[in-house]
Design an enzyme around this catalytic site. Structure first.
Site, short mmCIF file in Angstrom:
data_model
loop_
_atom_site.label_atom_id
_atom_site.label_comp_id
_atom_site.label_asym_id
_atom_site.label_seq_id
_atom_site.Cartn_x
_atom_site.Cartn_y
_atom_site.Cartn_z
N GLY A 1 0.80 -1.22 0.00
CA GLY A 1 0.00 0.00 0.00
C GLY A 1 0.83 1.26 0.00
N SER A 2 0.77 2.05 -1.06
CA SER A 2 1.70 3.17 -1.17
C SER A 2 1.26 4.13 -2.28
CB SER A 2 3.10 2.64 -1.44
OG SER A 2 3.06 1.63 -2.44
N ARG A 3 2.21 4.98 -2.71
CA ARG A 3 1.89 6.05 -3.65
C ARG A 3 3.15 6.44 -4.42
NH1 ARG A 3 -1.37 11.19 -1.93
NH2 ARG A 3 -0.59 12.84 -3.29
#
Length: 226
Positions: A184-186
């Site tokens: 989960g990240s960006r």
């Protein structure tokens, strides 16, 4: 369409220890009790899908900025690029949930000018404040025609490991795999003024296959002289 060179296995190397460990534990527990082993097999399947790392076709065209990650667009706005002297830029952000491919790809052809790692917090990566407050790794690229593009890997709420395999001075090609973020990240991309976005907030995108934007055509010397 073209397929950039992609000498990588279909399951990312970053996930091999986790996947192998999950399979061993699931097998051992299965030998004792099939019912008790079900949660362990579920985790093993989750790890298998999380660390998948497929090759992708890239669109043809000059000046295209390819998407660096699978996910959803959460930001398209004018901003200052804090990793390249505060230059004015167009910022486009891609949020990855735990079901997206987390292999990160290079958005443009270019030489790596700098790479900086910043320790930080672990807010939900979909939030705007995550860009500057979360743990992150910024890579500044210079394209062959002299334009600056910055790609920033940002950790998320449960992401605890950012991996960047590029190095300063290295020449990279658009669509090349250069890193991975766990769970989960960006990814934020800062582009030169005058760049035309090809995505909008809420769009679902895929690494390499989706065009984020079109870079401005650089001014020629004879144009500036005129």
């Amino acid at each position: 369409m073209k397929i950039p060179p992609y000498p990588h296995p279909l399951i990312a190397r970053e996930g091999w220890p986790i996947l192998i460990g999950a399979l061993i534990v699931a097998l051992l527990v299965s030998a004792w009790s099939w019912w008790v082993s079900i949660p362990f097999w579920i985790f093993a399947v989750f790890a298998l899908q999380f660390f998948r790392d497929p090759s992708r076709e890239a669109p043809d065209g000059d000046g295209l900025v390819l998407c660096p990650a699978d996910g959803r667009i959460v930001c398209v706005e004018d901003a200052a690029d804090p990793y390249a002297g505060g230059r004015p830029a167009l910022k486009i952000s891609v949020f990855m949930n735990v079901f997206n491919v987390h292999s990160n790809r290079v958005p443009v052809d270019g030489a790596v000018q700098s790479i900086e790692y910043f320790p930080g917090k672990f807010f939900n990566a979909a939030l705007d404040k995550a860009s500057l407050e979360n743990e992150r790794n910024a890579m500044v690229l210079q394209t062959p025609d002299g334009q600056t593009v910055t790609a920033v890997q940002v950790a998320g709420l449960v992401a605890k490991r950012i991996l960047c395999h590029a190095s300063v001075g290295q020449s990279l090609y658009a669509g090349q795999r250069y890193g991975f973020i766990r769970f989960g990240s960006r990814v934020d991309v800062y582009l030169p003024p005058g760049t035309r976005p090809r995505v909008a907030i809420g769009d679902k995108v895929k690494a390499t296959s989706t065009v984020l934007a079109e870079l401005p055509v650089p001014a020629r010397d004879d144009d500036s002289a005129a």
